[in-house]
Design an enzyme around this catalytic site. Structure first.
Site, short mmCIF file in Angstrom:
data_model
loop_
_atom_site.label_atom_id
_atom_site.label_comp_id
_atom_site.label_asym_id
_atom_site.label_seq_id
_atom_site.Cartn_x
_atom_site.Cartn_y
_atom_site.Cartn_z
N LYS A 1 0.94 -1.05 0.25
CA LYS A 1 0.06 0.02 -0.13
C LYS A 1 0.92 1.26 0.04
O LYS A 1 2.03 1.17 0.60
CB LYS A 1 -1.00 0.02 1.30
CG LYS A 1 -2.02 0.78 1.17
CD LYS A 1 -3.06 0.21 0.25
CE LYS A 1 -4.45 0.90 0.16
NZ LYS A 1 -5.63 -0.07 -0.27
P1 NAD Z 1 -12.79 7.70 -3.14
O1 NAD Z 1 -11.86 8.82 -2.73
O2 NAD Z 1 -13.35 7.47 -4.54
O3 NAD Z 1 -14.17 8.02 -2.11
C1 NAD Z 1 -13.97 8.26 -0.68
C2 NAD Z 1 -15.53 8.65 -0.54
O4 NAD Z 1 -15.50 8.76 1.15
C3 NAD Z 1 -15.89 9.98 -0.96
O5 NAD Z 1 -17.18 10.17 -1.09
C4 NAD Z 1 -15.43 11.07 0.51
O6 NAD Z 1 -16.33 12.25 0.55
C5 NAD Z 1 -16.19 9.95 1.50
N1 NAD Z 1 -15.58 10.38 2.84
C6 NAD Z 1 -14.27 10.54 3.21
N2 NAD Z 1 -14.27 10.91 4.62
C7 NAD Z 1 -15.47 10.68 5.01
C8 NAD Z 1 -16.12 10.60 6.19
N3 NAD Z 1 -15.33 11.05 7.30
N4 NAD Z 1 -17.49 10.18 6.31
C9 NAD Z 1 -18.02 9.62 5.39
N5 NAD Z 1 -17.57 9.76 4.00
C10 NAD Z 1 -16.20 10.05 3.98
O7 NAD Z 1 -12.19 6.20 -2.56
P2 NAD Z 1 -12.62 4.95 -2.83
O8 NAD Z 1 -11.73 4.41 -3.75
O9 NAD Z 1 -14.21 4.73 -2.90
O10 NAD Z 1 -12.56 4.16 -1.28
C11 NAD Z 1 -13.31 4.15 -0.30
C12 NAD Z 1 -13.00 2.83 0.51
O11 NAD Z 1 -13.03 1.91 -0.16
C13 NAD Z 1 -11.57 2.84 1.19
O12 NAD Z 1 -11.47 2.42 2.58
C14 NAD Z 1 -10.79 2.23 0.35
O13 NAD Z 1 -9.37 1.66 0.85
C15 NAD Z 1 -11.65 1.04 0.16
N6 NAD Z 1 -11.33 0.25 -1.40
C16 NAD Z 1 -11.42 0.88 -2.59
C17 NAD Z 1 -11.29 -0.05 -3.78
C18 NAD Z 1 -10.99 0.86 -5.04
O14 NAD Z 1 -11.14 0.06 -6.05
N7 NAD Z 1 -11.49 2.00 -5.22
C19 NAD Z 1 -10.99 -1.27 -3.54
C20 NAD Z 1 -11.06 -1.87 -2.22
C21 NAD Z 1 -11.27 -1.09 -1.10
#
Ligand code: NAD
Length: 432
Positions: free
Chosen positions: A122
């Site tokens: 990561k």
């Molecule tokens: P992203 O940046 O696209 O979206 C993050 C979202 O969370 C945004 O809408 C933001 O406004 C919101 N957010 C941030 N702080 C917040 C809070 N305190 N309360 C509520 N909402 C909040 O990120 P993402 O890629 O969607 O990732 C989100 C989660 O999913 C993370 O934990 C990431 O590790 C996990 N994840 C993502 C992927 C992927 O393919 N993108 C894969 C596996 C896991």
């Protein structure tokens, strides 16, 4: 299908009475519980519970006003016994080295849980991307790439998008790496635009994988996804695609949120309209036809399925007693603490852990990497069919492991995943 065995309390080590919100210590507690079930040798435990490599870099970046700002970034490789390190890159003001170590550790267990030939890695940069221009982000990304260049590559460590990074970020990393090497290297990152070797279906793969395991969990709980009420915390890549795919299955998206707050409509929110509204306004708050709620209200509201899709520590001892969902599916990494896990299990709430529920993303990333290495690209239907196959099999294997050990699904997933990495480590032997 068999029902989930009633969760027995985890064996030693008992979790300390006070809740600890440090994600790395949480990751180690989760590992220790599985290691105890597996009766792993103490030396092997030491190898598996700490990262193989932690790199900290300074990233001097010229800002648009002509001044130089030095950002701090990390790349952590937790374990590579089963294949190259694999894991996302996060841009956030709250990034810490312990958070990146935890996220890298979870990637090792995730790739093993779905049985794809990767280890866990990561990256993270402490920055506030919302306050940076696109050209500042590009310069920072390129310099970060050049600083971590010696330890990344298609055979070594393959970054992907995470919170506040996207396909464009991956394109800059791929270009910087390729320029330095002197030839285009498609397989150095995944989650790229399709025009430079990205895979069809990668963008919604995390959500699609989540959908598949929730469908399986619904069978276990003997409930229907059609008409089920769904609350989603976080409306970024993972959360918004979850909303779209679940709505396609006729589930009712009753609440969504982002960092500025949440919105609610008991009759259902149209995810496509919400995406368009967020695109224009930068938030879902204020979307017409909805009423405003807080992120705390969203987590504890009455709904059938709760999907944390934002950051760590959303469900803790502070709110777990008030969680009313029947299924919690962790699209985010690390949203539930070990203490909260125990309470959810006692309440009979079925929790689908991050290392299973969001593994669709890394699985499609694996497909992207395979396509890049072969320079042979698959149609969307093939990607989706293969993804669904991996996720359904992973659910069955995790569920069966949990049943056999009479524990809940998270520990079942850990027993399966840690067991696979332990086997690979033992059979390879210790160098030198
Ligand atoms: P992203 O940046 O696209 O979206 C993050 C979202 O969370 C945004 O809408 C933001 O406004 C919101 N957010 C941030 N702080 C917040 C809070 N305190 N309360 C509520 N909402 C909040 O990120 P993402 O890629 O969607 O990732 C989100 C989660 O999913 C993370 O934990 C990431 O590790 C996990 N994840 C993502 C992927 C992927 O393919 N993108 C894969 C596996 C896991």
């Amino acid at each position: 299908m068999a029902t989930v065995a009633k969760a027995a309390p985890p064996p030693v080590p008992r979790i300390a009475p006070r809740e600890d919100l440090n994600p790395y210590r949480i990751a180690q507690i989760q590992f220790d519980i599985a290691a105890e079930y597996l009766k792993l040798d103490q030396g092997l435990r030491q190898i598996l519970r700490t990262p193989k490599r932690v790199l900290e870099v300074s990233i001097p970046t010229k800002m648009d006003n002509g001044q130089v700002k030095v950002f701090t970034g990390y790349r952590v490789q937790h374990n590579v016994a089963r294949g190259p390190a694999k894991g996302g890159l996060r841009y956030h003001p709250g990034v810490t080295v312990d958070e990146v170590k935890a996220l890298a550790t979870w990637m090792t267990w995730k790739t093993a849980a779905v049985n794809i030939p990767f280890g866990g890695g990561k990256g993270g940069v402490i920055c506030d991307p919302k306050r940076m221009s696109k050209s500042e982000l590009e310069r920072m990304t390129r310099r970060y790439t050049s600083e971590i260049l010696p330890i990344i590559g298609p055979e070594q460590d393959i970054p992907a998008p995470d919170v506040y990074t996207d396909a464009q970020t991956m394109a800059w990393i791929m270009d910087t790496y390729s320029m330095t090497k002197g030839y285009s290297t498609l397989g150095v990152v995944t989650g790229k635009p399709v025009s430079i070797g990205g895979s069809e279906g990668r963008k919604e793969a995390t959500a699609r994988g989540c959908l598949v395991v929730v469908e399986e969990a619904c069978k276990v709980k003997k409930m229907s996804l059609r008409g089920a009420s769904v609350a989603i915390q976080g409306f970024g890549n993972a959360g918004s695609q979850v909303a779209r795919l679940f709505a396609e299955k006729k589930a009712r998206i009753v609440a969504i949120s982002d960092s500025r707050g949440g919105v609610f409509n008991a009759r259902g929110i149209d995810p496509l309209k919400a995406m368009r509204y967020k695109e224009r306004s930068g938030t879902v708050v204020g979307m017409p036809g909805t009423s405003r709620i807080s992120n705390d209200d969203l987590l504890t509201m009455k709904c059938d399925i709760l999907i944390p899709a934002a950051l760590e520590n959303a469900i803790t001892l502070n709110n777990v007693d008030q969680i009313k969902a029947k299924i919690v599916a962790e699209a985010a990494n690390g949203p539930t603490t070990p203490h909260a896990d125990e309470v959810l299990a006692r309440k009979g709430i079925l929790l689908l852990p991050d290392i299973l529920a969001n593994a669709g993303g890394v699985t499609a990333s694996y497909f992207e990497w395979v396509q890049d290495l072969q320079s042979f690209f698959w149609p969307l239907t093939e990607v989706n069919a293969k993804l669904e196959g991996v996720m359904r099999r992973a659910f069955q294997e995790v569920h069966e492991t949990a049943r056999k050990h009479r524990t809940h699904i998270r520990t079942g997933a850990y027993i399966l995943a840690v067991g696979r990495v332990a086997d690979a480590t033992l059979v390879r032997g210790l160098f030198p």
